[in-house]
Design a protein around this motif. Structure first.
Motif, PDB file in Angstrom:
ATOM      1  N   MET A 221       0.741  -1.333  -0.141  1.00 52.54           N
ATOM      2  CA  MET A 221       0.227   0.124   0.472  1.00 52.54           C
ATOM      3  C   MET A 221       1.056   1.281   0.346  1.00 52.54           C
ATOM      4  O   MET A 221       0.530   2.358  -0.517  1.00 52.54           O
ATOM      5  N   PHE A 222       2.227   1.428   0.670  1.00 51.77           N
ATOM      6  CA  PHE A 222       2.876   2.161   1.022  1.00 51.77           C
ATOM      7  C   PHE A 222       2.945   2.495  -0.501  1.00 51.77           C
ATOM      8  O   PHE A 222       3.733   3.548  -1.213  1.00 51.77           O
ATOM      9  N   PHE A 223       3.661   1.332  -0.954  1.00 56.19           N
ATOM     10  CA  PHE A 223       4.056   1.303  -2.532  1.00 56.19           C
ATOM     11  C   PHE A 223       3.130   1.672  -3.761  1.00 56.19           C
ATOM     12  O   PHE A 223       3.436   3.760  -3.835  1.00 56.19           O
ATOM     13  N   VAL A 224       2.258   1.218  -3.472  1.00 51.84           N
ATOM     14  CA  VAL A 224       1.258   2.213  -4.605  1.00 51.84           C
ATOM     15  C   VAL A 224       0.806   3.991  -4.175  1.00 51.84           C
ATOM     16  O   VAL A 224       0.522   4.951  -5.123  1.00 51.84           O
ATOM     17  N   LEU A 225       0.546   3.907  -2.659  1.00 53.13           N
ATOM     18  CA  LEU A 225       0.689   5.652  -2.466  1.00 53.13           C
ATOM     19  C   LEU A 225       1.210   6.624  -2.964  1.00 53.13           C
ATOM     20  O   LEU A 225       1.483   7.303  -3.833  1.00 53.13           O
ATOM     21  N   CYS A 226       2.596   5.799  -2.830  1.00 54.89           N
ATOM     22  CA  CYS A 226       3.970   6.842  -2.994  1.00 54.89           C
ATOM     23  C   CYS A 226       3.708   7.534  -4.879  1.00 54.89           C
ATOM     24  O   CYS A 226       4.432   7.981  -4.252  1.00 54.89           O
ATOM     25  N   VAL A 227       3.927   5.585  -5.512  1.00 55.94           N
ATOM     26  CA  VAL A 227       4.025   5.724  -6.519  1.00 55.94           C
ATOM     27  C   VAL A 227       3.193   7.063  -6.987  1.00 55.94           C
ATOM     28  O   VAL A 227       2.930   8.101  -7.854  1.00 55.94           O
ATOM     29  N   VAL A 228       1.177   7.604  -6.369  1.00 58.70           N
ATOM     30  CA  VAL A 228       0.474   8.166  -6.859  1.00 58.70           C
ATOM     31  C   VAL A 228       0.678   9.161  -6.444  1.00 58.70           C
ATOM     32  O   VAL A 228       0.156  10.450  -7.138  1.00 58.70           O
ATOM     33  N   LEU A 229       1.335   9.508  -5.888  1.00 58.81           N
ATOM     34  CA  LEU A 229       1.888  11.038  -5.017  1.00 58.81           C
ATOM     35  C   LEU A 229       2.174  12.011  -6.197  1.00 58.81           C
ATOM     36  O   LEU A 229       2.082  13.094  -6.718  1.00 58.81           O
ATOM     37  N   PHE A 230       2.817  11.125  -7.111  1.00 56.48           N
ATOM     38  CA  PHE A 230       4.064  11.993  -8.092  1.00 56.48           C
ATOM     39  C   PHE A 230       3.106  12.737  -9.132  1.00 56.48           C
ATOM     40  O   PHE A 230       3.520  13.800  -9.081  1.00 56.48           O
ATOM     41  N   PRO A 231       2.389  11.862  -9.646  1.00 56.64           N
ATOM     42  CA  PRO A 231       1.249  12.882 -10.558  1.00 56.64           C
ATOM     43  C   PRO A 231       1.283  14.106 -10.398  1.00 56.64           C
ATOM     44  O   PRO A 231       1.231  14.838 -10.655  1.00 56.64           O
ATOM     45  N   PHE A 232       0.950  14.019  -8.377  1.00 61.68           N
ATOM     46  CA  PHE A 232       0.320  15.539  -8.272  1.00 61.68           C
ATOM     47  C   PHE A 232       1.195  16.313  -8.177  1.00 61.68           C
ATOM     48  O   PHE A 232       0.887  17.493  -8.345  1.00 61.68           O
ATOM     49  N   GLY A 233       2.468  15.960  -7.616  1.00 62.06           N
ATOM     50  CA  GLY A 233       3.475  16.946  -7.384  1.00 62.06           C
ATOM     51  C   GLY A 233       3.955  16.990  -8.557  1.00 62.06           C
ATOM     52  O   GLY A 233       4.447  18.279  -8.858  1.00 62.06           O
ATOM     53  N   VAL A 234       4.384  16.270  -9.744  1.00 65.35           N
ATOM     54  CA  VAL A 234       4.631  17.021 -10.907  1.00 65.35           C
ATOM     55  C   VAL A 234       4.031  17.042 -12.346  1.00 65.35           C
ATOM     56  O   VAL A 234       4.367  18.110 -13.122  1.00 65.35           O
ATOM     57  N   GLY A 235       2.773  17.150 -11.571  1.00 60.64           N
ATOM     58  CA  GLY A 235       1.646  17.076 -12.530  1.00 60.64           C
ATOM     59  C   GLY A 235       1.585  16.614 -13.895  1.00 60.64           C
ATOM     60  O   GLY A 235       2.213  15.572 -14.067  1.00 60.64           O
ATOM     61  N   PRO A 236       0.338  16.271 -14.460  1.00 58.96           N
ATOM     62  CA  PRO A 236      -0.680  15.450 -15.142  1.00 58.96           C
ATOM     63  C   PRO A 236      -0.365  14.978 -16.604  1.00 58.96           C
ATOM     64  O   PRO A 236      -0.743  14.688 -17.188  1.00 58.96           O
TER      65      PRO A 236
END
Lengths: 221, 227
Positions: free
Chosen positions: A27-42
């Motif tokens: 779950m940590f793995f998935v959440l961590c990756v999912v954060l990136f589009p929010f951070g760097v833009g879609p």
């Protein structure tokens, strides 16, 4: 050999009944990756460009998360003492526990990785090589991590210390893991990267249990 | 017949000498009771005997052969019961026990585990998960470990902690049976465990004397050493 397998079986059994460790890592793995589009833009091109590196860094952190508990429970309840007094060599104990750790935390990451690659718009050509690098790479993470887990046993705030000890040692795995995927996506052969990754695994397989066993012998004294 | 003996053992914990010049000898069927106040090194000596702790000086021997020459062989003939019960909260009592019996080399670990729980008078806890066991039940489970797989030498560190009278009586019988079969026992205890013919070892006799003590005191201690 049966004893080795019984120990692996016991650890899997414990992990599955407790449930938390295995699911937390993935779950940590998935959440961590999912954060990136929010951070760097879609922006799809940017995401596709960084996908390999992001997935690898997240996998690395996720594997680190559960490592602290690798020997901790057995150390606290006295099982480690008894394991060290059994006829099973300490190196085999380490290898069995590391194998169980990888099966519980590493394998779910490998399964989840292609889904996250889709999320990050990675080119489909890279999926196969992504799974392959994780298949070779995550056991190395568990093996190297076992040394840190054994060394920090009994230390206060062992988890923080563990990260500081182990993360620098993860760098080569990260370079060759992400490098292989980038090479494949850019039309180059990923073979040299994979060979280097394989050699890291071949080196860690005998050396890490040996070093961890030495640290554990100190810890139970 | 095998003899387990230690000669001139010195143990250092941190920077404190716990005991020095300690000799012991256990023959088949014999029991050695370690006595002494808190901190006199009873647990340390048992850990040295088990091979968990390396003595600073001195050596252990089994049948005349130094234990350091055959550490694997030594591990296969001992059972060590320490202060921690090594009971996994999510495994049932019999699963806990069967695992240790497998590692100890039992042919049929599950059957042995059930038999051992029967022997300690707690067959009803077999399927109870470790987290629901009381302190006394956990202790009985830990002691059941020593009869679930065979070993010649039992090293027991305060085995009666948390046990009720009935359990202590049962355990006395088990020790007597083990000794009748040629087994050896070394046990540290603050409670009286009935062990006919057991040899006492007073650990405070081997506590090192600080350097600033006067000479007469020194001779006194060495006199007791020899005895």
């Amino acid at each position: 050999m049966t004893r080795f397998l019984r120990l692996v079986g016991r650890d899997l059994h414990l992990a599955l009944r407790q449930g938390s460790d295995a699911s937390i890592a993935v779950m940590f793995f998935v959440l961590c990756v999912v954060l990136f589009p929010f951070g760097v833009g879609p922006e799809p091109n940017i995401l596709a460009r960084i996908a390999a590196g992001v997935i690898w860094v997240a996998a690395l952190l996720a594997s680190l998360l559960s490592l602290e508990r690798l020997f901790q429970n057995d150390y606290e309840d006295g099982s480690l003492e008894l394991l060290s007094l059994s006829t099973l060599p300490m190196e085999a104990v380490v290898l069995a526990k590391t194998l169980a750790h990888w099966l519980v935390t590493g394998v779910p990451l490998i399964v989840a990785a292609p889904l996250l690659a889709v999320l990050l718009n990675m080119n489909a050509e890279g999926f196969g090589i992504l799974v392959l690098t994780l298949l070779v790479g995550t056991p190395i993470l568990s093996l190297i991590g076992s040394i840190g887990a054994a060394l920090t046993l009994g230390a206060r705030r062992g988890g923080v210390l563990l990260s500081l000890l182990i993360l620098p040692l993860y760098i080569p795995v990260l370079i060759f893991g992400a490098g292989a995927i980038d090479a494949a996506l850019n039309g180059l052969t990923p073979r040299p990267h994979l060979l280097l990754l394989g050699s890291l695994l071949a080196g860690a397989l005998p050396l890490a249990p040996w070093a961890s066993a030495a640290a554990l012998r100190q810890a139970v004294e | 017949m095998p003899v387990f003996a230690g000669t001139e053992l010195t143990c250092l914990r941190g920077d404190r000498l716990v005991f020095t010049g300690l000799d012991f000898r256990i023959e088949p069927g014999e029991a050695l009771v370690l006595l002494g106040p808190n901190g006199s090194g009873k647990s340390s000596l048992l850990r040295v005997m088990a091979g968990l702790l390396k003595p600073l000086r001195g050596q252990l021997s089994w049948d005349g052969v130094a234990v350091t020459e055959d550490p694997d062989g030594h591990r296969s003939r001992i059972h060590y019961v320490g202060h921690l019960d090594a009971v996994k909260p999510v495994l049932s009592a019999v699963e806990n026990l069967a695992f240790w019996a497998t590692l100890g080399g039992a042919a049929d670990p599950r059957a042995n585990a059930h038999a051992a729980l029967d022997r300690l008078g707690v067959p009803h806890i077999a399927n109870v998960p470790g987290r629901y066991l009381s302190a006394g039940q956990k202790r009985r489970l830990n002691l059941a470990r020593v009869i679930a797989a065979p070993a010649a030498l039992w090293l027991l560190d305060e085995p009666t902690v948390a046990l009720d009278r009935a359990a202590i009586a049962l355990f006395e019988e088990i020790i007597a049976e083990h000794r009748a079969g040629g087994g050896m026992v070394a046990v540290s205890t603050h409670v009286d465990i009935a062990m006919p013919g057991a040899r006492d070892l007073h650990l405070d006799d081997f506590t090192p004397v600080p350097h600033d003590e006067d000479e007469t005191e020194h001779e006194d201690v060495e006199g007791e050493d020899a005895a």
